[in-house]
Design a protein around this motif. Structure first.
Motif, PDB file in Angstrom:
ATOM      1  N   GLY A 144     -59.745  24.315 -18.838  1.00  0.00           N
ATOM      2  CA  GLY A 144     -58.732  24.352 -17.782  1.00  0.00           C
ATOM      3  C   GLY A 144     -58.620  23.032 -17.046  1.00  0.00           C
ATOM      4  N   GLY A 145     -57.761  22.994 -16.036  1.00  0.00           N
ATOM      5  CA  GLY A 145     -57.500  21.745 -15.315  1.00  0.00           C
ATOM      6  C   GLY A 145     -58.733  21.183 -14.633  1.00  0.00           C
ATOM      7  N   ILE A 146     -59.380  21.993 -13.786  1.00  0.00           N
ATOM      8  CA  ILE A 146     -60.575  21.503 -13.094  1.00  0.00           C
ATOM      9  C   ILE A 146     -61.725  21.372 -14.091  1.00  0.00           C
ATOM     10  CG2 ILE A 146     -62.323  22.111 -11.347  1.00  0.00           C
ATOM     11  CD1 ILE A 146     -60.037  23.315  -9.644  1.00  0.00           C
ATOM     12  N   GLY A 147     -61.822  22.322 -15.032  1.00  0.00           N
ATOM     13  CA  GLY A 147     -62.907  22.310 -16.029  1.00  0.00           C
ATOM     14  C   GLY A 147     -62.915  21.031 -16.843  1.00  0.00           C
ATOM     15  N   GLU A 148     -61.731  20.641 -17.309  1.00  0.00           N
ATOM     16  CA  GLU A 148     -61.645  19.440 -18.151  1.00  0.00           C
ATOM     17  C   GLU A 148     -62.056  18.189 -17.347  1.00  0.00           C
ATOM     18  OE1 GLU A 148     -58.148  19.802 -20.935  1.00  0.00           O
ATOM     19  OE2 GLU A 148     -58.190  17.631 -20.596  1.00  0.00           O
ATOM     20  N   ALA A 149     -61.551  18.098 -16.124  1.00  0.00           N
ATOM     21  CA  ALA A 149     -61.899  16.936 -15.282  1.00  0.00           C
ATOM     22  C   ALA A 149     -63.401  16.927 -14.991  1.00  0.00           C
ATOM     23  CB  ALA A 149     -61.098  16.999 -13.982  1.00  0.00           C
ATOM     24  N   LEU A 150     -63.938  18.114 -14.767  1.00  0.00           N
ATOM     25  CA  LEU A 150     -65.371  18.225 -14.478  1.00  0.00           C
ATOM     26  C   LEU A 150     -66.195  17.841 -15.717  1.00  0.00           C
ATOM     27  CD1 LEU A 150     -67.121  19.029 -12.116  1.00  0.00           C
ATOM     28  CD2 LEU A 150     -66.672  21.442 -12.633  1.00  0.00           C
ATOM     29  N   PRO A 192     -62.690  24.515  -3.727  1.00  0.00           N
ATOM     30  CA  PRO A 192     -61.540  23.609  -3.642  1.00  0.00           C
ATOM     31  C   PRO A 192     -60.388  24.266  -2.872  1.00  0.00           C
ATOM     32  CG  PRO A 192     -62.182  24.035  -5.944  1.00  0.00           C
ATOM     33  CD  PRO A 192     -62.882  25.037  -5.090  1.00  0.00           C
ATOM     34  N   ARG A 193     -59.450  23.426  -2.426  1.00  0.00           N
ATOM     35  CA  ARG A 193     -58.168  23.961  -1.939  1.00  0.00           C
ATOM     36  C   ARG A 193     -57.179  23.820  -3.100  1.00  0.00           C
ATOM     37  NH1 ARG A 193     -56.058  19.043   2.023  1.00  0.00           N
ATOM     38  NH2 ARG A 193     -56.353  17.394   0.507  1.00  0.00           N
ATOM     39  N   ALA A 194     -55.871  23.941  -2.808  1.00  0.00           N
ATOM     40  CA  ALA A 194     -54.870  23.879  -3.882  1.00  0.00           C
ATOM     41  C   ALA A 194     -55.067  22.618  -4.733  1.00  0.00           C
ATOM     42  CB  ALA A 194     -53.473  23.899  -3.278  1.00  0.00           C
ATOM     43  N   THR A 195     -55.115  22.813  -6.023  1.00  0.00           N
ATOM     44  CA  THR A 195     -55.373  21.713  -6.968  1.00  0.00           C
ATOM     45  C   THR A 195     -54.304  21.780  -8.061  1.00  0.00           C
ATOM     46  OG1 THR A 195     -57.728  22.064  -6.523  1.00  0.00           O
ATOM     47  CG2 THR A 195     -57.195  20.687  -8.411  1.00  0.00           C
ATOM     48  N   ARG A 196     -53.863  20.603  -8.520  1.00  0.00           N
ATOM     49  CA  ARG A 196     -52.752  20.561  -9.470  1.00  0.00           C
ATOM     50  C   ARG A 196     -53.218  20.911 -10.885  1.00  0.00           C
ATOM     51  NH1 ARG A 196     -51.879  16.555  -5.869  1.00  0.00           N
ATOM     52  NH2 ARG A 196     -52.786  14.866  -7.098  1.00  0.00           N
ATOM     53  N   THR A 197     -53.188  22.212 -11.200  1.00  0.00           N
ATOM     54  CA  THR A 197     -53.541  22.683 -12.548  1.00  0.00           C
ATOM     55  C   THR A 197     -52.556  23.786 -12.948  1.00  0.00           C
ATOM     56  OG1 THR A 197     -54.924  24.557 -11.923  1.00  0.00           O
ATOM     57  CG2 THR A 197     -55.998  22.399 -11.936  1.00  0.00           C
ATOM     58  N   HIS A 198     -52.688  24.244 -14.190  1.00  0.00           N
ATOM     59  CA  HIS A 198     -51.799  25.314 -14.665  1.00  0.00           C
ATOM     60  C   HIS A 198     -52.102  26.663 -14.025  1.00  0.00           C
ATOM     61  CE1 HIS A 198     -49.862  22.710 -17.439  1.00  0.00           C
ATOM     62  NE2 HIS A 198     -50.973  22.433 -18.105  1.00  0.00           N
ATOM     63  N   LEU A 199     -53.195  26.724 -13.245  1.00  0.00           N
ATOM     64  CA  LEU A 199     -53.506  27.982 -12.561  1.00  0.00           C
ATOM     65  C   LEU A 199     -52.351  28.388 -11.645  1.00  0.00           C
ATOM     66  CD1 LEU A 199     -56.147  29.855 -12.036  1.00  0.00           C
ATOM     67  CD2 LEU A 199     -56.217  28.690  -9.850  1.00  0.00           C
ATOM     68  N   ASN A 200     -51.728  27.371 -11.044  1.00  0.00           N
ATOM     69  CA  ASN A 200     -50.680  27.642 -10.066  1.00  0.00           C
ATOM     70  C   ASN A 200     -49.307  27.658 -10.729  1.00  0.00           C
ATOM     71  OD1 ASN A 200     -52.521  27.672  -7.835  1.00  0.00           O
ATOM     72  ND2 ASN A 200     -52.682  25.445  -8.052  1.00  0.00           N
ATOM     73  N   SER A 201     -48.528  28.678 -10.408  1.00  0.00           N
ATOM     74  CA  SER A 201     -47.190  28.818 -10.990  1.00  0.00           C
ATOM     75  C   SER A 201     -46.229  27.840 -10.304  1.00  0.00           C
ATOM     76  CB  SER A 201     -46.702  30.252 -10.768  1.00  0.00           C
ATOM     77  OG  SER A 201     -46.549  30.473  -9.370  1.00  0.00           O
ATOM     78  N   PRO A 202     -45.053  27.613 -10.923  1.00  0.00           N
ATOM     79  CA  PRO A 202     -44.045  26.759 -10.267  1.00  0.00           C
ATOM     80  C   PRO A 202     -43.701  27.261  -8.867  1.00  0.00           C
ATOM     81  CG  PRO A 202     -43.452  27.167 -12.556  1.00  0.00           C
ATOM     82  CD  PRO A 202     -44.652  28.012 -12.281  1.00  0.00           C
ATOM     83  N   ASP A 203     -43.719  28.576  -8.652  1.00  0.00           N
ATOM     84  CA  ASP A 203     -43.437  29.122  -7.304  1.00  0.00           C
ATOM     85  C   ASP A 203     -44.466  28.624  -6.293  1.00  0.00           C
ATOM     86  OD1 ASP A 203     -41.172  30.554  -7.852  1.00  0.00           O
ATOM     87  OD2 ASP A 203     -42.259  32.393  -8.373  1.00  0.00           O
ATOM     88  N   VAL A 204     -45.723  28.548  -6.729  1.00  0.00           N
ATOM     89  CA  VAL A 204     -46.784  28.094  -5.813  1.00  0.00           C
ATOM     90  C   VAL A 204     -46.553  26.629  -5.446  1.00  0.00           C
ATOM     91  CG1 VAL A 204     -49.261  27.646  -5.586  1.00  0.00           C
ATOM     92  CG2 VAL A 204     -48.471  29.760  -6.655  1.00  0.00           C
TER      93      VAL A 204
END
Ligand SMILES: NC(=O)c1ccc[n+]([C@@H]2O[C@H](COP(=O)([O-])OP(=O)(O)OC[C@H]3O[C@@H](n4cnc5c(N)ncnc54)[C@H](OP(=O)(O)O)[C@@H]3O)[C@@H](O)[C@H]2O)c1
Length: 269
Positions: A15-21, A180-192
């Protein structure tokens, strides 16, 4: 803890945070057991890391007991790990009435039940001194409209982390809760993302979050809250929740526009 040479099981590595980590931990000399559900994505990640031959990929759907067991019993885990990072997670941003039973169940199962059961199964394989890092969220301390099931799952992980940390006092294993707070990954939908822009909510990059998580591991920091004003809101919500009720009530119509869009379309006809 000095991460050089440590063996780390990282769930949700694809995932987004996983890959960066994964990149941040590998660059600090750690040997990674990269977990996800898609072997091709994990293998591609492994190849991009420094010293790819040192790292391993492990596929499992953490919501399936049988796959979880296979993960725990994987030969590469026979020698144990120094650090377990419970990072895999999911969320659904919508009013509760618009969420299906399956979506609610998935959030509680993956964000809460799976890491608790995985942690229990892996405790005998955790070397000492060892660390367990649970990736929480600011929504593990602030109840936020549109995230009722997600908040429930992350509040639970905060309680689990604190209680287990106290239970393991003197064992050589520490439990860290990293939120974390809001982080730019695919977890969050376009609405978010659209809502965050409308509200002026800050978002972090996965690389920033990964850097802070590495610092928390190195410092063995028991509780880490990311971001300002989120850190302040976490404390205020604990001490004076009525104040936060009133502040968030002012955001309600904006949140509702994104979390419950059908009602707004119906309302506008
Ligand atoms: N992004 C944010 O705004 C934010 C903010 C605060 C906290 N967090 C927390 O940070 C953690 C990582 O989030 P992220 O933003 O990196 O999410 P992400 O990009 O959506 O990645 C989610 C990861 O979880 C894995 N996963 C999903 N369902 C799974 C299942 N049933 N079994 C096993 N693995 C599964 C995914 O694997 P596949 O590749 O196989 O799907 C992926 O590796 C989560 O715990 C999240 O709650 C995120």
């Amino acid at each position: 803890m000095n991460l050089d040479g440590k063996r780390i099981l990282l769930t949700g590595a694809s995932g987004g945070i996983g890959e960066a980590l994964a990149h941040a931990l590998a660059s600090h000399g750690a040997t990674l057991l990269l977990h996800g559900r898609k072997s091709a994505a994990l293998e591609a990640l492994r190849q991009q890391l420094p010293n790819p031959e040192r790292h391993h990929c492990l596929c499992a759907d953490l919501c399936h007991p049988q796959e979880r067991r296979q993960l725990v019993n994987a030969p590469v885990l026979a020698d144990g790990v120094d650090i377990l990072i419970n990072n895999a997670g999911t969320n659904q941003f919508a009013w509760l009435e618009d969420q299906t039973e399956e979506q609610i169940t998935a959030q509680i199962e993956l964000n809460t039940l799976a890491p608790i059961l995985l942690t229990r199964a892996l405790l005998p394989k955790l070397r000492t001194p060892g660390l367990i890092m649970n990736i929480g969220s600011s929504f593990g301390a602030i109840g936020y409209a549109g995230y009722s099931a997600y908040c429930a799952s992350k509040f639970a992980m905060r309680g689990f982390s604190e209680a287990l940390g106290r239970e393991l006092e003197g064992s050589g294993i520490k439990v860290l809760h990293f939120a974390p707070r809001a982080t730019r990954t695919h977890l969050n939908s376009p609405d978010v993302y659209a809502m965050n822009v409308a509200l002026g909510t800050q978002t972090d990059s996965p690389d920033e979050v990964a850097e802070w998580a590495v610092a928390s591991l190195e410092r063995e920091q028991i509780r880490t809250w990311i971001g300002w004003p989120e850190k302040l809101f976490v404390r205020l919500n604990a001490l004076l929740p009525g104040l936060v009720d009133r502040a968030l009530a002012k955001q309600h119509s904006i949140i509702s526009r994104f979390a419950h869009p059908l009602a707004h379309k119906e309302g506008s006809q």
